[in-house]
Design an enzyme around this catalytic site. Structure first.
Site, short mmCIF file in Angstrom:
data_model
loop_
_atom_site.label_atom_id
_atom_site.label_comp_id
_atom_site.label_asym_id
_atom_site.label_seq_id
_atom_site.Cartn_x
_atom_site.Cartn_y
_atom_site.Cartn_z
CB THR A 55 -0.84 -0.10 1.03
OG1 THR A 55 -0.18 -0.05 2.27
CG2 THR A 55 -1.83 -1.23 1.15
CB THR A 156 9.98 -9.48 15.99
OG1 THR A 156 8.72 -9.49 15.22
CG2 THR A 156 10.59 -10.85 16.04
CB SER A 195 14.22 -0.51 14.61
OG SER A 195 12.84 -0.25 14.69
CB VAL A 234 19.99 0.61 4.61
CG1 VAL A 234 19.99 1.00 3.22
CG2 VAL A 234 21.00 -0.12 5.25
CB ALA A 236 16.08 3.48 1.43
CG ASP A 243 6.22 -8.62 6.54
OD1 ASP A 243 5.77 -8.22 7.60
OD2 ASP A 243 5.87 -7.81 5.69
#
Length: 320
Positions: A55, A156, A195, A234, A236, A243
């Site tokens: 999406t 997670t 994270s 990274v 981006a 997943d």
């Protein structure tokens, strides 16, 4: 093949993965299935949605599976007596009744196999510039907190999800470890905060993940192994990374059951290999000075097969 024997799942290991499906690209089941298969697992997928693409694109079309339809699929497996699994894996869900049905299925599968491991990514939201917000309906939080997490074995969450599940904010590593202890107390024996916005010892170009594995020894005493993983940021916005992370963590914790350090090193290293390959390829496709688009930033999954199978350890974990 004695040497390689430890690397193969000893006997057939079967995963029921209930996640999104996209025709094009890699999120949900499309991000989880290939890595698990490459690592030797049988993967049975229930597609909670079928969309043309994720999406984040300008356009998307498709269908959503409701909880009755999920139940119907499970009934089919049950009638054929093939509802036996070693693992269940779930991720992004937007619907409370669908999530409640997942819990019912997990509980029933655990009656079939008391050793079943439920790996749950409690996808609810994230932080942008320090401000957390939910990108699923608010009424999913109590379902995750009161129903899902208690039956999960490995979770997670990102930092924001860990905070809202426990009702505690994390400002320091010490507080993060306390939040992970609270999450253990809710059920799961393995918690990985995937994270965080904590300050990395290696500097601002690194992202911190934290892991905690609590096991009860034969004499009833509890032992907790805690680790910190610092991986290079990274630059981006990728989709499907969570997943992929959860799927690889499932595989590597299976192969290293009492060594969360090694499991996380392999998971995060493989992740880095995939992301580096993806960003390099996306930039080449976009051309000098152009920002890559959603299609160009799709994970380079197939191209990373060797890295997924046997990741060179480029990220080390620190035992805390």
């Amino acid at each position: 093949r004695a040497g390689g024997a430890a690397m193969e799942p000893e006997r057939e290991c079967r995963v029921l993965s209930i996640q999104s499906h996209v025709v094009r690209g890699y999120v949900g089941n499309k991000a989880a299935t290939f890595p698990l298969q490459v690592l030797g697992f049988e993967v049975d997928t229930v597609n909670s949605v079928q969309f043309s693409n994720h999406t984040g694109y300008a356009h998307w079309k498709g269908q959503v599976l409701n909880s009755d339809e999920l139940h119907e699929l499970y009934e089919g497996l049950k009638l054929n007596k093939v509802n036996q699994y070693d693992y269940v894996l779930t991720g992004y869900t937007r619907d409370t009744s669908f999530l409640a049905m997942v819990v019912d299925i997990v509980q029933e599968l655990k009656q079939q196999n008391s050793n079943l491991v439920y790996v749950c990514d409690p996808v609810m939201g994230d932080k942008w510039n320090g401000e957390g917000s939910m990108y699923v309906p608010k009424d999913l939080l109590p379902v995750y907190r009161d129903k899902v997490v208690p039956v999960a074995d490995i979770i997670t969450p990102n930092q924001f999800e860990a905070e809202i599940l426990t009702g505690r904010k994390i400002h320091t590593e010490k507080e993060a470890l306390e939040v992970m202890d609270m999450l253990h107390a809710m059920g799961p024996e393995t918690v990985v905060i995937t994270s965080s916005d904590l300050q990395a010892p290696l500097g601002n170009d690194y992202l911190i993940a934290l892991g905690s594995h609590r096991k009860t020894k034969a004499d009833g005493t509890k032992m907790t192994q805690r680790i910190r993983v610092e991986s290079p940021k990274v630059d981006a916005v990728f989709v499907g990374t969570g997943d992929l992370f959860a799927a690889m963590l499932l595989a590597w914790t299976h192969k290293h059951p009492n060594n969360l350090k090694v499991a996380c090193e392999k998971t995060v290293s493989a992740m880095q290999h995939v992301l580096q390959r993806t960003i390099k390829s996306a930039k080449a496709q976009a051309g000098e000075g152009n920002k890559p688009n959603s299609a160009q930033l799709e994970l380079r999954m197939v191209q990373s097969k060797k890295d997924i199978e046997n990741p060179e350890i480029i990220v080390k974990a620190t035992v805390l």
